[in-house]
Design a protein around this motif. Structure first.
Motif, PDB file in Angstrom:
ATOM      1  N   THR A   1       0.512   5.808   0.897  1.00 53.91           N
ATOM      2  CA  THR A   1      -0.572   6.787   0.889  1.00 53.91           C
ATOM      3  C   THR A   1      -1.470   6.621  -0.324  1.00 53.91           C
ATOM      4  N   SER A   2      -1.189   5.592  -1.147  1.00 57.48           N
ATOM      5  CA  SER A   2      -1.962   5.409  -2.376  1.00 57.48           C
ATOM      6  C   SER A   2      -3.278   4.681  -2.141  1.00 57.48           C
ATOM      7  N   GLY A   3      -3.395   3.995  -1.006  1.00 52.66           N
ATOM      8  CA  GLY A   3      -4.565   3.171  -0.763  1.00 52.66           C
ATOM      9  C   GLY A   3      -4.494   1.809  -1.410  1.00 52.66           C
ATOM     10  N   THR A   4      -3.405   1.531  -2.121  1.00 49.36           N
ATOM     11  CA  THR A   4      -3.299   0.261  -2.846  1.00 49.36           C
ATOM     12  C   THR A   4      -3.306  -0.928  -1.906  1.00 49.36           C
ATOM     13  N   LEU A   5      -2.564  -0.845  -0.811  1.00 49.02           N
ATOM     14  CA  LEU A   5      -2.511  -1.979   0.107  1.00 49.02           C
ATOM     15  C   LEU A   5      -3.887  -2.258   0.703  1.00 49.02           C
ATOM     16  N   ASP A   6      -4.590  -1.234   1.113  1.00 49.35           N
ATOM     17  CA  ASP A   6      -5.921  -1.441   1.684  1.00 49.35           C
ATOM     18  C   ASP A   6      -6.874  -2.050   0.657  1.00 49.35           C
ATOM     19  N   GLU A   7      -6.783  -1.580  -0.578  1.00 52.41           N
ATOM     20  CA  GLU A   7      -7.610  -2.169  -1.647  1.00 52.41           C
ATOM     21  C   GLU A   7      -7.271  -3.643  -1.835  1.00 52.41           C
TER      22      GLU A   7
ATOM     23  N   LEU B   1      -8.586  -9.517  -0.768  1.00 59.85           N
ATOM     24  CA  LEU B   1      -8.116 -10.816  -0.303  1.00 59.85           C
ATOM     25  C   LEU B   1      -8.918 -11.387   0.854  1.00 59.85           C
ATOM     26  N   HIS B   2      -9.656 -10.557   1.565  1.00 62.09           N
ATOM     27  CA  HIS B   2     -10.276 -11.037   2.790  1.00 62.09           C
ATOM     28  C   HIS B   2     -11.511 -11.908   2.575  1.00 62.09           C
ATOM     29  N   SER B   3     -11.935 -12.056   1.341  1.00 66.26           N
ATOM     30  CA  SER B   3     -12.994 -13.031   1.079  1.00 66.26           C
ATOM     31  C   SER B   3     -12.423 -14.422   0.840  1.00 66.26           C
ATOM     32  N   PHE B   4     -11.105 -14.521   0.785  1.00 65.85           N
ATOM     33  CA  PHE B   4     -10.446 -15.801   0.529  1.00 65.85           C
ATOM     34  C   PHE B   4      -9.850 -16.362   1.812  1.00 65.85           C
TER      35      PHE B   4
END
Length: 366
Positions: free
Chosen positions: A11-17, A22-25
Motif C-alpha cells: 500500500t506504500s506505492g513503492t512497487l508502482d514507483e 524501470l519501464h523506460s529500460f
C-alpha cells in the motif's frame, strides 16, 4: 506450498514507483543478459523490504540499458513471423501495451499463454519468471497502469526471445518430482552459455507418469517440447504436481547449487512463476502449464547441475522466514532475492536451508 510468510499487498506505492522507473529500460543488457530489477523489487516489496527498494534500484541502475529502438510493428497478422525475433523486443512490448489497453489483462494473458509456453526456456526462463512476479501482484493488489504495463513488458520479452527446446526423447518414467530431477542427464559439454547447453538436450524422464493406452494417445505439450509427457488432465492434480516440482527443485538447490549458484535458481523459480500464474488462467491451461514448467526445470538442471551433491548446513533452529529474507535483501543479489522468495513460498526448514545456501554461494552486491 506455505503462504504463512506472505506480507499484505503493498500500500506504500513503492512497487508502482519502481516499475515506472524501470519501464523506460529494456529487458536485457550486453546483448541478452536479463534485467532482473522488476522481479527483484516485486519480491522485496512483497516481503516487507519496500523502504530499501529505491536504494537497491539506484545500485542496480548501472546494469540497465535503454529500451532498444523499434524495428517493425507487430500486428495480429504478422505476429507469427515476429515470434522469437529479439530485434523486435520494443515492437512486442508496444503490441502488448496496445492489447492490454484495449481489453482485460486476463484475457490477453489467456490468449498468449499457450502460444508462449513452447518457448518457456527462452531468455534462460527470465521472461516467464517476470510474468509470474507481475501476475502475483495483479492478483494480490489489483490492477493499475504500472502493473498492467509490467505485464506488457514481460509478455513482450517472452515473445521476442521465444525459442522452443530441441525435440526430446522420452526417458524412463520417474515416480516423483525429486526422482525425476535426479534422473535428468547432464549435457555433455558444460563449457558454453545456456543457449549452447540447451541445444545439447536429447531427452527427459517422463514425469508425471501416466499409463499409455491405445485409446489415450500421447498429447504434445508444445510444438517442440516434451511430447511424451502425459499431462495430469485434472487441473487440481496438475497444480499439486507443480507445487511438488517447485518444492523438489528448491530443496535440491541446497545440495547442487555449488555447480552454478546463479543459474540453478531457475530450476525452482521458473516453475514457481508458472505456479503463481495458474490462478489467472483458465483451468484447461493448468495441465499444459505443468508440462512446460517441468521442461524448464529439467532443462536448467541438465544444463548446470554438477555431477555430485555437496554437504550443506541445516537452517539454524529458531530462524524465521522473515529473518532469512531480510538476509537476502541485505545481501542484495537479484537471483538470491528471487530464490529466497520462492523458498519462502515452499516453506519449511529444508527450503530455508536452500535459501541460506544461495546467500552463502552468490556474491553479495550491497
Amino acid at each position: 506450498m506455505d503462504d504463512t510468510t506472505h506480507n499484505s499487498p503493498d500500500t506504500s506505492g513503492t512497487l508502482d514507483e519502481a516499475l515506472e522507473r524501470l519501464h523506460s529500460f529494456g529487458p536485457e543488457r550486453d546483448g541478452w543478459l536479463s534485467n532482473h530489477a522488476p522481479m527483484a523489487v516485486e519480491a522485496l516489496v512483497r516481503h516487507g523490504q519496500a523502504p530499501g527498494v529505491h536504494r537497491w534500484l539506484d545500485h542496480y541502475r548501472a546494469k540497465l540499458e535503454d529500451m532498444p529502438a523499434r524495428f517493425t510493428e507487430v500486428t495480429p497478422d504478422n505476429w507469427r513471423e515476429a515470434l522469437g525475433d529479439p530485434r523486435r523486443i520494443a515492437d512486442w512490448t508496444a503490441y502488448f501495451e496496445r492489447e492490454t489497453a484495449g481489453r482485460p489483462w486476463r484475457e490477453v494473458l489467456a490468449e498468449w499463454w499457450p502460444r508462449l509456453l513452447p518457448g518457456v526456456a527462452a531468455g534462460a526462463t527470465h521472461p516467464v519468471i517476470r510474468v509470474g512476479h507481475c501476475v502475483r501482484t495483479l492478483l494480490a493488489s489489483g490492477e493499475n497502469a504500472p502493473r498492467v504495463a509490467e505485464l506488457a513488458h514481460g509478455l513482450g520479452y517472452w515473445a521476442a526471445r521465444h525459442q522452443p527446446l530441441p525435440p526430446l526423447a522420452p526417458l524412463a518414467p520417474a515416480a516423483g518430482a525429486a526422482a525425476a530431477l535426479d534422473a535428468v542427464d547432464r549435457v555433455p559439454d558444460q563449457s558454453g552459455g545456456i543457449r549452447e547447453r540447451l541445444g545439447q538436450l536429447t531427452g527427459f524422464p517422463v514425469w508425471p507418469p501416466r499409463p499409455v493406452t491405445d485409446s489415450d494417445p500421447a498429447r504434445p505439450v508444445t510444438d517442440a517440447g516434451p511430447a511424451r509427457t502425459r499431462p495430469a488432465t485434472d487441473p487440481d492434480l496438475a497444480r499439486a504436481r507443480l507445487e511438488e516440482l517447485v518444492r523438489a527443485a528448491t530443496h535440491r538447490y541446497a545440495a547442487y547449487a555449488h555447480g552454478s549458484p546463479v543459474m540453478l535458481v531457475h530450476a525452482a523459480t521458473a516453475p514457481n512463476a508458472v505456479l503463481r500464474t495458474l490462478p489467472a488462467l483458465p483451468r484447461e491451461l493448468w495441465a499444459p502449464s505443468l508440462d512446460a514448467a517441468w521442461a524448464a526445470s529439467a532443462a536448467v538442471t541438465a544444463a548446470y547441475a554438477p555431477a555430485r551433491p555437496a554437504d550443506y548446513p541445516a537452517a539454524p533452529e529458531g530462524l524465521t522466514p522473515e529473518e532469512v529474507f531480510a538476509r537476502a535483501a541485505a545481501h542484495g543479489d537479484d537471483h538470491t532475492i528471487k530464490f529466497t522468495d520462492t523458498a519462502l513460498d515452499v516453506g519449511g526448514p529444508a527450503a530455508l536451508a536452500a535459501a541460506l545456501r544461495s546467500i552463502e554461494l552468490n556474491p553479495p552486491v550491497l
